[in-house]
Motif scaffolding. Structure first.
Motif, short mmCIF file in Angstrom:
data_model
loop_
_atom_site.label_atom_id
_atom_site.label_comp_id
_atom_site.label_asym_id
_atom_site.label_seq_id
_atom_site.Cartn_x
_atom_site.Cartn_y
_atom_site.Cartn_z
N ILE A 223 0.69 -1.26 -0.05
CA ILE A 223 -0.07 -0.16 0.03
C ILE A 223 0.70 1.37 -0.22
CG2 ILE A 223 -2.20 -1.44 0.77
CD1 ILE A 223 -1.01 0.04 3.70
N GLY A 224 1.92 0.89 -0.41
CA GLY A 224 2.80 2.35 -0.34
C GLY A 224 3.24 3.17 1.39
N ALA A 225 3.05 2.02 2.03
CA ALA A 225 3.21 2.85 3.54
C ALA A 225 4.65 2.53 4.14
CB ALA A 225 1.73 2.43 4.24
N GLY A 226 4.84 3.94 5.20
CA GLY A 226 6.42 3.77 5.46
C GLY A 226 6.27 2.78 6.61
N VAL A 227 7.31 2.00 7.51
CA VAL A 227 7.41 1.37 8.51
C VAL A 227 7.87 1.71 9.86
CG1 VAL A 227 8.04 -1.20 8.76
CG2 VAL A 227 6.89 -0.77 6.59
N GLY A 228 7.09 1.74 10.58
CA GLY A 228 7.82 1.93 11.93
C GLY A 228 7.26 1.18 13.05
N ALA A 229 8.34 0.80 14.25
CA ALA A 229 8.27 0.15 15.06
C ALA A 229 7.74 1.02 16.60
CB ALA A 229 8.91 -0.55 15.32
N SER A 230 7.44 0.19 17.73
CA SER A 230 7.45 0.23 18.97
C SER A 230 8.87 0.41 19.63
CB SER A 230 6.04 -0.29 19.68
OG SER A 230 6.89 -2.53 19.69
N MET A 243 13.70 3.85 13.39
CA MET A 243 12.05 3.59 13.30
C MET A 243 10.91 3.46 14.02
SD MET A 243 12.20 0.09 10.86
CE MET A 243 10.86 -0.61 11.07
N GLN A 244 11.76 3.53 15.23
CA GLN A 244 10.61 3.62 16.40
C GLN A 244 9.70 5.16 16.92
OE1 GLN A 244 12.80 3.54 20.86
NE2 GLN A 244 11.11 4.50 21.27
N VAL A 245 8.43 5.10 16.67
CA VAL A 245 7.72 5.80 17.24
C VAL A 245 7.16 6.00 18.77
CG1 VAL A 245 4.75 5.78 16.97
CG2 VAL A 245 6.58 5.35 14.51
#
Lengths: 313, 249
Positions: A223-230, A243-245
Motif C-alpha cells: 500500500i506504499g506505506a512507511g514502516v515504524g515500530a514500537s 523506526m521507533q515511534v
C-alpha cells in the motif's frame, strides 16, 4: 512584533519536509516577516526550495565548507551571528533541531520552548509534557528573544507557491574544531520516510523476531506505506532505532496508521495521536491501543496480516 | 585520571499514569511514586562501566531540586557512584538555570566527561545537556547509544532520525544518552546500606553564585484531547471495507 527566523533542516542536497512545517507554525505567530536560514556547504538548490515555501520573505544563504557536516557545535555560533534582527528563532523538533536549538538558546542566554503544538499568541504557546499526558500553556517574555522547536506532527507543511528572495550572507562566526563528523549510517531504504509518509504500518513486540517483520514490510510495500515500530520491537532488536515511534522516538501524523501487535503504551500513543485514522490489530481485546483506534480487529496477526495483503491484492 | 559527573533528575516514575489536576494548576504528584529519570539512570550506568573498565577515577552524581531529591542521589550512590551533590531549591528550575548550576559545579569538580539523559520524562524538554555544552564552550554528543573513550577524545554513536551518526569529540565533553546505550543494574540491599555512608553534599544556587532565573511561565495545564471511540470489525474483509469507506486504500 518582530521578524521570525526559521532554521532549515536539509541533507546537503534538498530541504527536509520539517522546514515547511516550521513555516506553518511561524505563520501562526504575529510577525513582520519570516526568513529562512540555510547553512550548508553549497546551498543553491536548497535555497531555491526554501524560497518557494509559502510565506517566506527572505532566504539567508550561508555557504561554508564546514557546514557540510551539520553539527550543532558549528551551526549554533553562526545562527547566533544571524539572530540580532529576529524576535523568534524556530527549528523543527526532529533530532536535528533538538540537538541544535538549545545550544543556540544558551549561547543567546535565553530560554527555549520545546515542541510547540499550538500558537496562542506571539509569546504564548501550547506544548505536551509527561509523554502527552498533559498539555501546558507556556508564556515567554517579549523582552527577550525566543528560541523554540516546533512539534512537526502538529502542523501541515505550507505549500510551495511562495516567492522569497535569496540573500547570500558571509559565514562570520568563529568555528570550534572540537567536534567532528565521522560517518552517518542511514538505515532506511526505498520506503517512504516515516515522518512524512501518508500511510504508516508499525509492528510491535508480538512480531517476535526480525524475520517476522518481513510481514510488515511486505504489507507496507503493497500500500506504499512507511514502516515504524514500537520501542519494544526496537529494544528487542527486530528493527533499527530510527523506526521507533513514540515519546522518545518519532512523533508522526500520517493519514493512516496501522498498529500491528502493539499493545499501545502511553509512550507509543503520544507519537501517533495526530494520525488521521488509527487501525489496531492485536490478539488481546483489552490492549490499550484499542482505546485510541478508529478501527480495531482482534486476532492473530500471523493470520490476519497475510490475509490482509492477499485481499488488498 | 578523570572524574565523571552524572546529573540525575527526580521525576514521576515511568509507570505512573500522570493526571492533570481538575483546576488546571499542575499534575497530581501527591502520593505518586518518584524515581530517577530513566535516561539519567542509563547515564549513570554508563559512567559506572567506564570507571569499572579503569578509565575514570571517580563518579559524582548531582541533582538540582528539593531536599527529597536526596532519595534519588542515594539511589545513584547505591548503584555505585562515589559521592553526591544536591543543589537544593524548592523553586522551579528551567533548563537554562539548571545548566548554569551544572556549569558552576563543573568549574569546582573539573570532570573529564559529563553524562546525562537525553531528556527528562516529566517536562520532555531535551535541552539541559545541549545548553550546558554551549555555556561550557565544549562539545555535545546527544542521543548517544554508544560511547568509546580514547584518551583525549570520545567517539560517540548517536541515534538520529536518518539512522546512526558517529561523531568524534574532544574531551571534556557533554554526552546525553538514549535508551539503548545499556541496561542499568539493579541495586542490591547491601549497596543501599553502603550508600548511606557515602558523602552527600548540599549546596544552594547562591553558594554557586548562580541566579535561578525564570524566563517562562506555565499558566495552564490541560488533559490531552481524547480521540473518539472507534469501531471493532469482525474480520479482514470488514477491515478493508472500512478503510475503503474512508478512502484510505
Amino acid at each position: 512584533m518582530g521578524r521570525i527566523l526559521v532554521i532549515a533542516e536539509h541533507d546537503g542536497a534538498s530541504l527536509n519536509a520539517s522546514t515547511a512545517k516550521c513555516m506553518a507554525c511561524a505563520t501562526a505567530i504575529d510577525n513582520e516577516g519570516i526568513d529562512v536560514a540555510v547553512l550548508s556547504a553549497d546551498g543553491a538548490a536548497i535555497c531555491d526550495q526554501a524560497a518557494a515555501l509559502s510565506g517566506v520573505a527572505k532566504v539567508l544563504k550561508v555557504d561554508h565548507e564546514i557546514f557540510a557536516s551539520q553539527l550543532a557545535a558549528t551551526l549554533a555560533p553562526q545562527i547566533v551571528e544571524l539572530a540580532s534582527d529576529y524576535s523568534h528563532i524556530l527549528g523543527p523538533s526532529t533530532t536535528f533541531g533538538k540537538d541544535l536549538m538549545p545550544r543556540v538558546a544558551a549561547l543567546l542566554g535565553v530560554a527555549q520552548i520545546s515542541d510547540i503544538m499550538e500558537v496562542k499568541s506571539a509569546y504564548s504557546f501550547q506544548r505536551p509534557i509527561y509523554a502527552g499526558n498533559a498539555i501546558v500553556t507556556v508564556d515567554a517574555s517579549p523582552e527577550r528573544k525566543l528560541v523554540a522547536t516546533v512539534r512537526t506532527a502538529s502542523y501541515k507543511a505550507v505549500s510551495s507557491d511562495g516567492s522569497g528572495t535569496i540573500e547570500a550572507v558571509e559565514a562570520g562566526a568563529s568555528f570550534p574544531t572540537h567536534t567532528r563528523l565521522v560517518e552517518i549510517k542511514a538505515s532506511s531504504g526505498d520506503r517512504p520516510d516515516l515522518q512524512t509518509a501518508a500511510k504508516v504500518i508499525s509492528g510491535g513486540r508480538a512480531l517476535a523476531s526480525e524475520e517476522n517483520f518481513s510481514l510488515i514490510y511486505s504489507l507496507a510495500d503493497k500500500i506504499g506505506a512507511g514502516v515504524g515500530a514500537s520501542r519494544a520491537a526496537v529494544d528487542a532488536g527486530y528493527v533499527p532505532n530510527d523506526m521507533q515511534v513514540g515519546q522518545t522516538g518519532k512523533i508522526i501524523a500520517p493519514d493512516l496508521y496501522v498498529a500491528i501487535g502493539i499493545s499501545g503504551a502511553i509512550q507509543h500513543l503520544t507519537g501517533i495521536k495526530d494520525a488521521g485514522t488509527i487501525v489496531a490489530i492485536n490478539k488481546d481485546p483489552e490492549a490499550p491501543i484499542f482505546e485510541v483506534a478508529d478501527i480495531g480487529l482482534v486476532g492473530d496477526l500471523f493470520e490476519i496480516v497475510p490475509e490482509l495483503e492477499k485481499q488488498l491484492g | 585520571m578523570q572524574k565523571i559527573l552524572v546529573c540525575l533528575k527526580r521525576v514521576v516514575d515511568y509507570n505512573v499514569r500522570v493526571r492533570v489536576k481538575p483546576d488546571g494548576t499542575g499534575v497530581v504528584t501527591d502520593g505518586v511514586k518518584m524515581s530517577v529519570n530513566p535516561f539519567d539512570e542509563i547515564a549513570l550506568e554508563e559512567a559506572l562501566r567506564i570507571k569499572e573498565r579503569g578509565a575514570a577515577s571517580e563518579v559524582i552524581v548531582m541533582s538540582i531540586g528539593s531536599a527529597e531529591a536526596q532519595q534519588q542521589l542515594r539511589t545513584g550512590l547505591a548503584m555505585g557512584a562515589d559521592r553526591a551533590i544536591l543543589v537544593e531549591t524548592d523553586e522551579v528550575v528551567e533548563p537554562l538555570s539548571a545548566a548554569r548550576a551544572m556549569l558552576a559545579t563543573i568549574e569546582r569538580e573539573q570532570p573529564g566527561v559529563v553524562i546525562l539523559g537525553k531528556q527528562a520524562i516529566d517536562d520532555d524538554n531535551s535541552q539541559t545537556g545541549q545548553m550546558l555544552a554551549a555555556l561550557w564552550g565544549r562539545p555535545q554528543a546527544t542521543f548517544a547509544s554508544e560511547v568509546v573513550l580514547d584518551g583525549e577524545t570520545a567517539t560517540v554513536t548517536r541515534e538520529v532520525d536518518a539512522g546512526l551518526e558517529t561523531i568524534a569529540v574532544d574531551l571534556p565533553a557533554v554526552i546525553t544518552v538514549d535508551l539503548r546505550m545499556n541496561e542499568p543494574r539493579y541495586v542490591k540491599l547491601p549497596d543501599i546500606m553502603k550508600a548511606k555512608r557515602k558523602p552527600l553534599e548540599t549546596v544552594s544556587f547562591s553558594d554557586l553564585n548562580v541566579e535561578n532565573e525564570h524566563h517562562l511561565t506555565t499558566t495552564h495545564f490541560a488533559p490531552p484531547a481524547q480521540r473518539e471511540k472507534g469501531v471493532m470489525v469482525e474480520d479482514v474483509g470488514a477491515l478493508i471495507q472500512a478503510l475503503k469507506d474512508k478512502g484510505l486504500v
